[in-house]
Scaffold this motif. Structure first.
Motif, PDB file in Angstrom:
ATOM      1  N   GLY A  83     -18.438  20.511 -50.962  1.00 25.10           N
ATOM      2  CA  GLY A  83     -18.072  21.681 -51.913  1.00 25.10           C
ATOM      3  C   GLY A  83     -16.975  22.266 -51.626  1.00 25.10           C
ATOM      4  N   PHE A  84     -16.257  22.073 -50.489  1.00 23.52           N
ATOM      5  CA  PHE A  84     -15.143  22.563 -49.980  1.00 23.52           C
ATOM      6  C   PHE A  84     -13.861  21.771 -50.392  1.00 23.52           C
ATOM      7  N   VAL A  85     -13.026  22.322 -50.981  1.00 20.23           N
ATOM      8  CA  VAL A  85     -11.728  21.623 -51.741  1.00 20.23           C
ATOM      9  C   VAL A  85     -10.453  22.010 -50.625  1.00 20.23           C
ATOM     10  N   ASN A  86     -10.143  20.686 -49.969  1.00 22.07           N
ATOM     11  CA  ASN A  86      -9.008  20.817 -48.873  1.00 22.07           C
ATOM     12  C   ASN A  86      -7.713  20.213 -49.528  1.00 22.07           C
ATOM     13  N   LEU A  87      -7.735  20.129 -50.805  1.00 25.88           N
ATOM     14  CA  LEU A  87      -6.784  19.340 -51.700  1.00 25.88           C
ATOM     15  C   LEU A  87      -5.453  20.033 -52.161  1.00 25.88           C
ATOM     16  N   GLU A  88      -4.431  19.678 -51.915  1.00 26.54           N
ATOM     17  CA  GLU A  88      -3.153  20.061 -52.690  1.00 26.54           C
ATOM     18  C   GLU A  88      -2.336  18.995 -53.013  1.00 26.54           C
ATOM     19  N   VAL A  89      -1.510  19.359 -54.273  1.00 26.55           N
ATOM     20  CA  VAL A  89      -0.455  18.490 -54.769  1.00 26.55           C
ATOM     21  C   VAL A  89       0.768  18.783 -54.310  1.00 26.55           C
ATOM     22  N   ALA A  90       1.285  17.824 -53.476  1.00 27.22           N
ATOM     23  CA  ALA A  90       2.555  18.056 -52.935  1.00 27.22           C
ATOM     24  C   ALA A  90       3.829  17.262 -53.743  1.00 27.22           C
ATOM     25  N   HIS A  91       4.933  17.785 -54.063  1.00 23.34           N
ATOM     26  CA  HIS A  91       5.898  17.074 -54.792  1.00 23.34           C
ATOM     27  C   HIS A  91       7.125  16.636 -54.009  1.00 23.34           C
ATOM     28  N   ILE A  92       7.078  15.186 -54.046  1.00 22.15           N
ATOM     29  CA  ILE A  92       8.153  14.859 -53.302  1.00 22.15           C
ATOM     30  C   ILE A  92       9.569  15.333 -53.504  1.00 22.15           C
ATOM     31  N   HIS A  93       9.964  15.503 -54.687  1.00 20.10           N
ATOM     32  CA  HIS A  93      11.309  16.426 -55.256  1.00 20.10           C
ATOM     33  C   HIS A  93      10.680  17.321 -55.893  1.00 20.10           C
ATOM     34  N   ALA A  94      11.205  18.582 -55.264  1.00 19.97           N
ATOM     35  CA  ALA A  94      11.020  19.847 -55.864  1.00 19.97           C
ATOM     36  C   ALA A  94      11.598  19.928 -57.169  1.00 19.97           C
ATOM     37  N   ALA A  95      11.015  20.772 -58.018  1.00 26.72           N
ATOM     38  CA  ALA A  95      11.744  21.082 -59.392  1.00 26.72           C
ATOM     39  C   ALA A  95      12.759  22.082 -59.183  1.00 26.72           C
ATOM     40  N   ASN A  96      12.377  23.008 -58.221  1.00 29.99           N
ATOM     41  CA  ASN A  96      13.442  23.949 -58.100  1.00 29.99           C
ATOM     42  C   ASN A  96      14.564  23.703 -57.259  1.00 29.99           C
ATOM     43  N   PRO A  97      15.747  23.884 -57.766  1.00 33.63           N
ATOM     44  CA  PRO A  97      17.001  23.345 -56.685  1.00 33.63           C
ATOM     45  C   PRO A  97      16.920  23.979 -55.374  1.00 33.63           C
ATOM     46  N   SER A  98      16.293  25.238 -55.053  1.00 31.03           N
ATOM     47  CA  SER A  98      16.159  25.589 -53.638  1.00 31.03           C
ATOM     48  C   SER A  98      15.129  24.910 -52.823  1.00 31.03           C
ATOM     49  N   GLY A  99      14.168  24.290 -53.610  1.00 30.91           N
ATOM     50  CA  GLY A  99      12.984  23.597 -53.076  1.00 30.91           C
ATOM     51  C   GLY A  99      13.455  22.348 -52.122  1.00 30.91           C
ATOM     52  N   PRO A 100      12.603  21.745 -51.198  1.00 29.04           N
ATOM     53  CA  PRO A 100      12.814  20.752 -50.440  1.00 29.04           C
ATOM     54  C   PRO A 100      12.818  19.476 -51.324  1.00 29.04           C
ATOM     55  N   ARG A 101      13.931  18.782 -50.944  1.00 28.05           N
ATOM     56  CA  ARG A 101      14.109  17.334 -51.231  1.00 28.05           C
ATOM     57  C   ARG A 101      14.259  17.309 -53.001  1.00 28.05           C
ATOM     58  N   TYR A 102      15.217  18.413 -53.530  1.00 29.77           N
ATOM     59  CA  TYR A 102      15.427  18.664 -54.834  1.00 29.77           C
ATOM     60  C   TYR A 102      16.237  17.281 -55.354  1.00 29.77           C
ATOM     61  N   ASP A 103      16.022  16.784 -56.505  1.00 37.58           N
ATOM     62  CA  ASP A 103      16.511  15.762 -57.137  1.00 37.58           C
ATOM     63  C   ASP A 103      16.519  16.112 -58.620  1.00 37.58           C
ATOM     64  N   PRO A 104      17.793  16.630 -59.319  1.00 40.18           N
ATOM     65  CA  PRO A 104      17.763  16.797 -60.502  1.00 40.18           C
ATOM     66  C   PRO A 104      17.366  15.734 -61.492  1.00 40.18           C
ATOM     67  N   ALA A 105      17.452  14.305 -61.170  1.00 42.29           N
ATOM     68  CA  ALA A 105      17.166  13.264 -62.048  1.00 42.29           C
ATOM     69  C   ALA A 105      15.597  12.966 -62.086  1.00 42.29           C
ATOM     70  N   ALA A 106      14.748  13.538 -60.917  1.00 40.67           N
ATOM     71  CA  ALA A 106      13.508  13.295 -60.693  1.00 40.67           C
ATOM     72  C   ALA A 106      12.654  13.858 -61.835  1.00 40.67           C
ATOM     73  N   ASP A 107      11.540  13.207 -62.330  1.00 39.04           N
ATOM     74  CA  ASP A 107      10.479  13.909 -63.209  1.00 39.04           C
ATOM     75  C   ASP A 107       9.549  14.518 -62.329  1.00 39.04           C
ATOM     76  N   ARG A 108       9.518  15.681 -62.499  1.00 36.72           N
ATOM     77  CA  ARG A 108       8.639  16.521 -61.370  1.00 36.72           C
ATOM     78  C   ARG A 108       7.057  16.248 -61.387  1.00 36.72           C
ATOM     79  N   ASN A 109       6.505  15.940 -62.394  1.00 38.09           N
ATOM     80  CA  ASN A 109       5.034  15.923 -62.762  1.00 38.09           C
ATOM     81  C   ASN A 109       5.001  14.020 -62.938  1.00 38.09           C
ATOM     82  N   ASP A 110       5.769  13.264 -62.652  1.00 41.70           N
ATOM     83  CA  ASP A 110       5.637  11.795 -62.629  1.00 41.70           C
ATOM     84  C   ASP A 110       4.583  11.563 -61.405  1.00 41.70           C
ATOM     85  N   PRO A 111       3.711  10.702 -61.788  1.00 42.15           N
ATOM     86  CA  PRO A 111       2.742  10.112 -60.457  1.00 42.15           C
ATOM     87  C   PRO A 111       3.525   9.780 -59.387  1.00 42.15           C
TER      88      PRO A 111
END
Length: 324
Positions: free
Chosen positions: A28-56
């Motif tokens: 019943g304990f959820v230890n799950l997070e969704v990490a983004h390879i390319h951040a949506a924010n320009p100041s975020g890690p591995r930002y890529d303006p061409a990447a679709d943030r919510n692409d699987p």
């Protein structure tokens, strides 16, 4: 985070980070997070303006600790490195699914055993005349009953009805007797409806119903052959006698007192009312009179004898008058 989880293979149940064995969901304990390879924010890690943030292909299922680790070290954990982790996790999950055994088909629930039928105990069991009268009344009501279990239940519940035909003294009636195994308790071999165990001997009883045909088609002029069911019942009794004698020692181990020096055989079958021509009556009589050690009685004859015995016992029997 409020994002919907990415579509990952159903076999992935742990964090994608190599060596991490922390379950994503446990008790019943959820230890799950969704990490983004390319951040949506320009100041975020591995930002890529061409990447679709919510692409699987941009999403990782990862535990809380490793999510923090990869985002705090974007140089060490580059976008390509994380994509390699994602691909490796997907491949591992697919292989895990392939290794799973095929699910067993759902089994049909086993039917519940049918309850034992109620005994068919006739009134007057402690008074033979009354018992026989009750049996005759039942016969008159059920003479068209073609259910073999009904007649088995009648004789099983009232063994005294067989007394005039199986023994001149006390006897024990065994029901559904198997004669090829270790005893008379349904354990392999040939089965007969009853074995009447009496002093020094026994009688094997095979029953059909009053509706069983006695004679078959005409063979030649004036001759009819016995019916398939009649010959089958007779053969069942004959084979039963052979099995009893062959396995007598083994049967005696489980059924103390069983003797079979010269076993008799009784077949109860049909009704003489079905013999609607003189040819059939004559063929039937010649057939049964020439059988060796097998007594064939019809139901109407059985209950006719019981009726006569009841009359003798209660004093109402009319003796035939001797001609002067």
């Amino acid at each position: 985070m409020s994002l919907n989880p990415p579509r990952q293979p159903s076999g992935q149940s742990r964090c994608v980070f190599p060596g991490c064995d922390v379950p994503l969901v446990r008790e019943g304990f959820v230890n799950l997070e969704v990490a983004h390879i390319h951040a949506a924010n320009p100041s975020g890690p591995r930002y890529d303006p061409a990447a679709d943030r919510n692409d699987p292909g941009n999403l990782l299922l990862i535990c809380t600790n490793h999510h923090r680790l990869i985002d705090q070290n974007p140089i060490t954990y580059s976008a390509q490195h994380l994509k390699n982790l994602l691909n490796a996790a997907r491949q591992e999950a697919l292989e895990s699914e392939r290794d799973l055994p095929d699910p067993e088909p759902e089994r049909e629930p086993e039917p519940e055993p049918e309850p034992e039928p109620e005994p068919l105990i006739l009134p007057g069991a402690d008074r033979p005349a009354s018992l026989f009268r009750s049996a005759v009344a039942l016969w008159e009501e059920h003479s068209k009953n073609a259910e073999e279990e009904f007649w088995n239940r009648l004789f099983r519940s009232n063994p005294a009805l067989l007394a005039p035909f199986v023994s001149a003294g006390p006897f024990v009636l065994h029901n559904k007797s198997y004669l090829g195994g270790k005893g008379l308790g349904n354990r392999g071999g040939t089965v007969l409806d009853f074995v009447a165990q009496h002093r020094g001997n026994c009688t094997l009883v095979e029953i059909k119903t009053p509706c069983t045909d006695l004679m078959g088609p005409r063979y030649r002029n004036g001759v009819h052959v016995p019916s398939h069911d009649l010959t089958g019942a007779v053969m069942q009794a004959i084979v039963g006698r052979h099995r009893l004698l062959t396995n007598l020692h083994a049967l005696q181990q489980e059924t103390p007192g069983l003797q079979g020096h010269a076993p008799r055989q009784l077949v109860i079958v049909g009704n003489t009312a079905s013999l609607d021509t003189e040819e059939k009556r004559q063929s039937f009589e010649m057939y049964r009179q020439n059988l060796l050690n097998v007594d064939v009685r019809t139901y109407d004859e059985i209950f006719g004898v019981l009726d006569d015995l009841a009359s003798q016992l209660d004093g109402t029997f009319n003796q035939p008058q001797n001609p002067e």
